[in-house]
Design a protein around this motif. Structure first.
Motif, PDB file in Angstrom:
ATOM      1  N   GLY A   1       0.945  -1.201  -0.028  1.00  0.00           N
ATOM      2  CA  GLY A   1       0.138  -0.043   0.027  1.00  0.00           C
ATOM      3  C   GLY A   1       0.941   1.210  -0.076  1.00  0.00           C
ATOM      4  N   ILE A   2       1.838   1.382   0.773  1.00  0.00           N
ATOM      5  CA  ILE A   2       2.855   2.399   0.735  1.00  0.00           C
ATOM      6  C   ILE A   2       3.500   2.636  -0.606  1.00  0.00           C
ATOM      7  CG2 ILE A   2       4.992   3.542   1.589  1.00  0.00           C
ATOM      8  CD1 ILE A   2       4.216   1.942   4.238  1.00  0.00           C
ATOM      9  N   LEU A   3       3.956   1.662  -1.307  1.00  0.00           N
ATOM     10  CA  LEU A   3       4.351   1.873  -2.643  1.00  0.00           C
ATOM     11  C   LEU A   3       3.363   2.165  -3.735  1.00  0.00           C
ATOM     12  CD1 LEU A   3       6.873  -1.315  -2.701  1.00  0.00           C
ATOM     13  CD2 LEU A   3       7.379   1.243  -2.253  1.00  0.00           C
ATOM     14  N   MET A   4       2.305   1.773  -3.541  1.00  0.00           N
ATOM     15  CA  MET A   4       1.426   2.170  -4.536  1.00  0.00           C
ATOM     16  C   MET A   4       0.905   3.516  -4.298  1.00  0.00           C
ATOM     17  SD  MET A   4       0.751  -0.316  -6.521  1.00  0.00           S
ATOM     18  CE  MET A   4      -0.651   0.312  -7.261  1.00  0.00           C
TER      19      MET A   4
ATOM     20  N   GLY B   1       6.264   7.207   2.693  1.00  0.00           N
ATOM     21  CA  GLY B   1       5.397   6.784   3.722  1.00  0.00           C
ATOM     22  C   GLY B   1       5.073   7.666   4.573  1.00  0.00           C
ATOM     23  N   MET B   2       5.807   8.512   5.194  1.00  0.00           N
ATOM     24  CA  MET B   2       5.561   9.386   6.254  1.00  0.00           C
ATOM     25  C   MET B   2       5.043  10.667   5.553  1.00  0.00           C
ATOM     26  SD  MET B   2       6.352   7.812   8.819  1.00  0.00           S
ATOM     27  CE  MET B   2       6.294   9.247  10.153  1.00  0.00           C
ATOM     28  N   GLN B   3       5.229  11.291   4.376  1.00  0.00           N
ATOM     29  CA  GLN B   3       4.773  12.332   3.755  1.00  0.00           C
ATOM     30  C   GLN B   3       3.064  12.044   3.589  1.00  0.00           C
ATOM     31  OE1 GLN B   3       7.125  13.012   0.335  1.00  0.00           O
ATOM     32  NE2 GLN B   3       8.619  14.471   1.625  1.00  0.00           N
ATOM     33  N   GLN B   4       3.022  10.662   3.141  1.00  0.00           N
ATOM     34  CA  GLN B   4       1.484  10.361   2.938  1.00  0.00           C
ATOM     35  C   GLN B   4       0.709  10.559   4.412  1.00  0.00           C
ATOM     36  OE1 GLN B   4       1.491   6.412   1.576  1.00  0.00           O
ATOM     37  NE2 GLN B   4       2.950   6.571   0.048  1.00  0.00           N
ATOM     38  N   PHE B   5       1.281  10.782   5.559  1.00  0.00           N
ATOM     39  CA  PHE B   5       0.518  11.028   6.857  1.00  0.00           C
ATOM     40  C   PHE B   5       0.444  12.482   6.952  1.00  0.00           C
ATOM     41  CE2 PHE B   5       1.499   6.493   7.386  1.00  0.00           C
ATOM     42  CZ  PHE B   5       0.194   5.847   7.626  1.00  0.00           C
ATOM     43  N   GLY B   6       1.067  13.449   6.092  1.00  0.00           N
ATOM     44  CA  GLY B   6       1.173  14.601   6.137  1.00  0.00           C
ATOM     45  C   GLY B   6       2.518  15.207   7.097  1.00  0.00           C
ATOM     46  N   MET B   7       3.455  14.259   7.325  1.00  0.00           N
ATOM     47  CA  MET B   7       4.565  14.531   8.003  1.00  0.00           C
ATOM     48  C   MET B   7       5.635  15.101   7.168  1.00  0.00           C
ATOM     49  SD  MET B   7       3.974  13.441  10.971  1.00  0.00           S
ATOM     50  CE  MET B   7       5.312  13.592  11.983  1.00  0.00           C
ATOM     51  N   PRO B   8       6.231  16.289   7.679  1.00  0.00           N
ATOM     52  CA  PRO B   8       7.114  17.041   6.664  1.00  0.00           C
ATOM     53  C   PRO B   8       8.464  16.094   6.542  1.00  0.00           C
ATOM     54  CG  PRO B   8       7.267  17.962   8.990  1.00  0.00           C
ATOM     55  CD  PRO B   8       6.139  16.799   9.185  1.00  0.00           C
TER      56      PRO B   8
END
Length: 306
Positions: A287-290, A299-306
């Motif tokens: 899921g992270i790669l897709m 993966g962390m930027q997908q959660f809104g992390m800088p």
């Protein structure tokens, strides 16, 4: 005649002796020269002169016949004497009494017991002859993948495509080893997306996290370092063994001695947890790669992390 009269029994010997005496006596009495015949004809009486002359005249005439008559009358005497001698010679001797020990006849109860004993022995012999060797123990039940480690709620035994067959432990062992390896790699990869977002190794400061690292110059260096190392561990050090549990490579890190209790043990519970976490990690890294391919974010930027 003596041979016919001779016998080994007393009665025949007595009969032979009696016949011999009778024959001898009769022959002797009939002989013209014995002294009994004149007495029987009255020798004490006086003959007349005429009779005496007649007897004198006939004496010479009968002289020649006297010899033949004497010889004829002697034959029965000899035969009778032979019979007497034979009878005396073969008279039965005194025999000693022989005592023969005879076995007493068995009683009815003894006979019944003997017959029963023989029948029992015969039955035992037949039973021993026909007795079959003990049957070998039944084989263990065939392997059932539905009862193996990793069957946990809520899905239970999940094999919709039917890869695992009942009784095929070798095939199940191979698939379970592959599942564990992929799950362990996925867990490390999912954790690596978080680690690579915040940490850079020396020489890789400008290498982006996530799939962007595949196009960076340092990718080739990292690939040629990790690939041979993973191959060595896979082929030599962590080689699969069908005589062990799938994925059982011991405890190289010594987790069982860290004092964490059951957290470091090789128990059924920990094995189930490892499988379930590996399954989740495989879905997670995919899921992270897709998502990164779609959004361009790690993966962390997908959660809104800088």
């Amino acid at each position: 005649i003596p041979a016919l009269m001779a016998s080994k029994t007393g009665k025949v010997g007595i009969a032979a002796c009696t016949a011999g005496l009778t024959w001898t006596g009769s022959s002797w009495l009939l002989s013209p020269e014995n002294f009994v015949q004149p007495a029987l004809h009255g020798t004490s009486s006086q003959y007349s002169q005429k009779e005496s002359l007649a007897m004198h005249d006939s004496a010479e005439a009968t002289e020649s016949s006297k010899t033949a008559s004497t010889l004829t009358s002697s034959v029965p005497l000899l035969i009778g004497s032979s019979c007497v001698a034979s009878a005396i010679a073969i008279r039965p001797k005194k025999t000693s009494v022989r005592h023969v020990a005879c076995e007493a006849l068995p009683t009815l109860s003894a006979t019944v017991d003997a017959v029963a004993s023989k029948e029992a022995d015969a039955a035992d012999a037949i039973a021993e002859a026909t007795e079959e060797p003990p049957a070998p123990p039944p084989p263990p039940p065939p392997f059932d993948p539905a009862k193996a480690i990793g069957v946990t709620p809520p899905l239970g035994y999940f094999d919709p495509l039917g890869f695992c067959k009942v009784g095929d432990y070798a095939g199940f062992h191979n698939l379970r080893c592959a599942e564990l390896k992929h799950g362990r790699v996925a867990m490390m990869a999912a954790a690596g997306t978080v680690f690579a977002h915040y940490v850079r190794f020396p020489g890789f400061e400008k290498t982006p996290a996530g799939l962007g690292a595949l196009g960076a110059p340092g990718f080739a260096i990292g690939f040629f370092i990790l690939f041979p190392l993973a191959g060595f561990l896979e082929i030599v050090y962590w080689k699969d063994d069908i005589n062990k549990e799938p994925g059982n490579f011991g405890d190289p890190a010594g987790w069982a001695g860290t004092g964490l209790g059951g957290a470091g043990s090789y128990s059924d519970e920990m094995r189930n947890k490892e499988l379930n976490n590996g399954r989740m990690a495989m879905f997670s890294i995919v899921g992270i790669l897709m998502a990164e391919l779609v959004t361009g974010k790690d993966g962390m930027q997908q959660f809104g992390m800088p």
